[in-house]
Design a protein around this motif. Structure first.
Motif, mmCIF file in Angstrom:
data_model
loop_
_atom_site.group_PDB
_atom_site.id
_atom_site.type_symbol
_atom_site.label_atom_id
_atom_site.label_comp_id
_atom_site.label_asym_id
_atom_site.label_seq_id
_atom_site.Cartn_x
_atom_site.Cartn_y
_atom_site.Cartn_z
ATOM 1 N N MET A 1 0.840 -1.193 0.000
ATOM 2 C CA MET A 1 0.000 0.000 0.000
ATOM 3 C C MET A 1 0.873 1.240 0.000
ATOM 4 N N VAL A 2 0.467 2.241 -0.732
ATOM 5 C CA VAL A 2 1.169 3.514 -0.788
ATOM 6 C C VAL A 2 0.273 4.577 -0.167
ATOM 7 N N ALA A 3 0.792 5.267 0.833
ATOM 8 C CA ALA A 3 0.076 6.359 1.478
ATOM 9 C C ALA A 3 0.814 7.661 1.199
ATOM 10 N N ILE A 4 0.072 8.764 1.224
ATOM 11 C CA ILE A 4 0.652 10.067 0.859
ATOM 12 C C ILE A 4 0.348 11.088 1.940
ATOM 13 N N ALA A 5 1.408 11.802 2.343
ATOM 14 C CA ALA A 5 1.275 12.975 3.199
ATOM 15 C C ALA A 5 1.880 14.153 2.446
ATOM 16 N N TYR A 6 1.696 15.336 2.977
ATOM 17 C CA TYR A 6 2.206 16.527 2.290
ATOM 18 C C TYR A 6 3.010 17.395 3.247
ATOM 19 N N SER A 7 4.068 17.963 2.693
ATOM 20 C CA SER A 7 4.864 18.936 3.421
ATOM 21 C C SER A 7 5.323 19.993 2.422
ATOM 22 N N VAL A 8 6.329 20.784 2.788
ATOM 23 C CA VAL A 8 6.825 21.834 1.901
ATOM 24 C C VAL A 8 8.346 21.822 1.908
ATOM 25 N N ALA A 9 8.903 22.272 0.792
ATOM 26 C CA ALA A 9 10.339 22.545 0.688
ATOM 27 C C ALA A 9 10.488 24.034 0.413
ATOM 28 N N PHE A 10 11.434 24.664 1.077
ATOM 29 C CA PHE A 10 11.599 26.108 0.963
ATOM 30 C C PHE A 10 12.616 26.450 -0.115
ATOM 31 N N VAL A 11 12.161 27.273 -1.055
ATOM 32 C CA VAL A 11 13.032 27.816 -2.093
ATOM 33 C C VAL A 11 12.975 29.328 -1.938
ATOM 34 N N GLY A 12 13.938 29.877 -1.215
ATOM 35 C CA GLY A 12 13.831 31.271 -0.817
ATOM 36 C C GLY A 12 12.711 31.398 0.204
ATOM 37 N N VAL A 13 11.807 32.361 0.005
ATOM 38 C CA VAL A 13 10.658 32.498 0.901
ATOM 39 C C VAL A 13 9.444 31.755 0.362
ATOM 40 N N GLU A 14 9.591 31.095 -0.759
ATOM 41 C CA GLU A 14 8.497 30.324 -1.339
ATOM 42 C C GLU A 14 8.508 28.915 -0.769
#
Length: 504
Positions: A1-14
């Motif tokens: 089974m494949v489960a998905i969560a979400y996060s962020v990577a910072f590129v500058g202030v974006e």
């Protein structure tokens, strides 16, 4: 089974959305993380394993693979601990996968399952709102992220609290934004004895965001004047406060989620390196010019900075942003600041005093000020000499307008500019006016035009210098609430462009 969560990577202030995929498959037991993780992310395996142990959860004797997508985007930072843990919990069917997928998560895990504060919660909340997802972050970051009211922010203090929330056993209440930071108590401008011309230059600089250079002997009050400049500037607009706070969030400088409406003030030492000033380093962090976005950058002892560092300022001064180039990415940071610089006229500082000047005077003056390149010098709208203060001046009581009085005039001039540039996106103050707009909004009379042309010939003005005089004259007229730029407005602006005796 494949489960998905979400996060962020910072590129500058974006903050760019990152899909954290977890697959549990048969095979040799193992735990691998792929997708260009840095060392901190690679070490997340041990933190997650220990945090699961604190919750009495054991990883299965199977092959666990975590992929951070897009795989070609470099990821760095310990804030990926929580989304990795949530993706694994969803893959093991401990928490509902659909609930995990509705959230953006960030946070570092302690070995006992506590959530540790991380940087960048504010831009992460912006990214979550754009994706119409909730945000889960450590409790210490909740007050900061909750300033983005378009997204529900949940700020638990442990991984167990996150599990209870997602399984609906103990739902969390949304976090509340932190308090507004108290404004700093600035010293009053009237405390500076004498230096009325320099005080006037500060007022013009604050009203139109014009870059200012002060040259004078040690003890003349250059640093005192610069330190009082933030008190003259109007409060940041909500948009400006958000832009500035996002930079400070990425840099880890927002304390207790307290956002300030006051213009920032940065004063780096002259030994600061290029990456420290303009941004960069191993992780392309924001530099002093970005931390001063929408505020003041004060460079004391300007000729003592490395020439390469000073020349790196030329492009951000013009564009209001800085690009940090790396082999794998180009990072952009905002950098629209008011540059205030101070310098001694020579190495010893007493060029104009024959009794105290060194044996190399006056040659040392030209050599010392010559460290500032012509293109950088040309970018200062206002340049003035600050004379030494005599003992008779120090014995006098405080004179001149107070900071509050001058700030009121500056605020009135800024309101005029706000109305003027209402239909011109990207232009907020007179210093931002492009040449085409100058032709429409700065219309000197015949006498003023003749004076300007004469000054251009005698001073050898460049096109940039010519336009900077027009912008400063427009600000001087705004301080008088004058619709037209008159001859005396131009004359005063020209007086701040005269070459220094020592530096040229």
């Amino acid at each position: 089974m494949v489960a998905i969560a979400y996060s962020v990577a910072f590129v500058g202030v974006e903050a760019r959305l990152v899909e954290v995929q977890c697959a549990v498959a048969a095979g040799l037991p193992g735990f691998s993380i792929v997708g260009l993780p840095d060392k901190a992310i690679s070490e997340a395996k041990e933190r997650v394993r220990a945090a699961f142990g604190a919750l009495a959860i054991a990883l299965p004797n199977k092959r666990l693979t975590v992929n951070l997508s897009p795989a070609d985007l470099p990821k760095e930072g310990s804030h990926f601990d929580l989304p990795i843990a949530l993706a694994i919990l969803a893959a093991l069917q401990i928490v509902p996968a659909e609930e995990v997928a509705r959230c953006v998560a960030l946070g570092e895990l302690a070995l006992d399952g506590r959530l540790v504060a991380v940087t960048g919660a504010l831009p992460a909340a912006v990214a979550a709102s754009e994706e119409d997802r909730a945000l889960i972050c450590p409790r210490a970051c909740g007050a900061e992220a909750a300033w983005i009211d378009a997204v529900p922010v949940f700020a638990p203090d442990t991984l167990r609290a996150v599990v209870d929330h997602l399984t609906d056993r103990s739902p969390l209440s949304p976090a509340r934004p932190g308090d507004m930071a108290d404004p700093a108590d600035h010293r009053c401008l009237s405390e500076v004895r004498g230096q009325e011309r320099a005080k006037r230059a500060l007022e013009i600089a604050a009203a139109g965001r014009h870059h200012l250079l002060m040259v004078g002997p040690p003890g003349a009050g250059k640093s005192m004047l610069a330190q009082r400049l933030p008190g003259l500037m109007p409060p940041l607009t909500p948009q400006e406060a958000l832009e500035t706070s996002m930079v400070h969030s990425v840099a880890g400088l927002l304390k207790n989620g307290r956002i300030s409406r006051q213009a920032p003030y940065q004063s780096p030492h002259h030994t600061a390196s290029g990456p420290a000033i303009t941004g960069g380093g191993a992780k392309a962090r924001p530099g002093e010019i970005s931390l001063a976005h929408n505020g003041v950058l004060f460079l004391d002892e300007l000729p003592e900075f490395e020439a390469r560092v000073l020349d790196n300022l030329r492009q951000p001064i013009e564009t209001g942003e800085v690009f940090v180039s790396r082999a794998s990415a180009h990072v952009r940071y905002p950098a629209r600041f008011l540059l205030v610089a101070a310098a001694n006229p020579c190495r010893c500082g007493y060029l104009a005093d024959p009794a105290r000047a060194c044996a190399r005077a006056p040659v040392c003056g030209g050599t010392y000020m010559g460290k500032i390149s012509g293109p950088l010098m040309d970018r200062f709208d206002l340049r003035l000499e600050v004379p030494g203060v005599g003992l008779h001046d120090l014995d006098l009581p405080p004179t001149g307008d107070s900071t509050a009085t001058v700030a009121a005039r500056v605020a009135a001039a800024r309101q005029i500019q706000t109305r003027r540039f209402r239909d011109h996106p990207g232009v907020a103050v007179n210093a931002d006016m492009p040449a085409a707009l100058l032709d429409q909004l700065v219309l000197p009379d015949d006498a003023g035009r003749a004076l300007l042309h004469k000054a251009a010939e005698r001073l050898g003005l460049t096109a940039r210098g010519y336009h900077r005089i027009l912008r400063a004259a427009r600000t001087i007229a705004d301080l008088e609430a004058s619709e037209r730029v008159l001859t005396h407005h131009l004359a005063e602006a020209i007086s701040y462009r005269l070459p220094f005796v020592a530096g040229g």
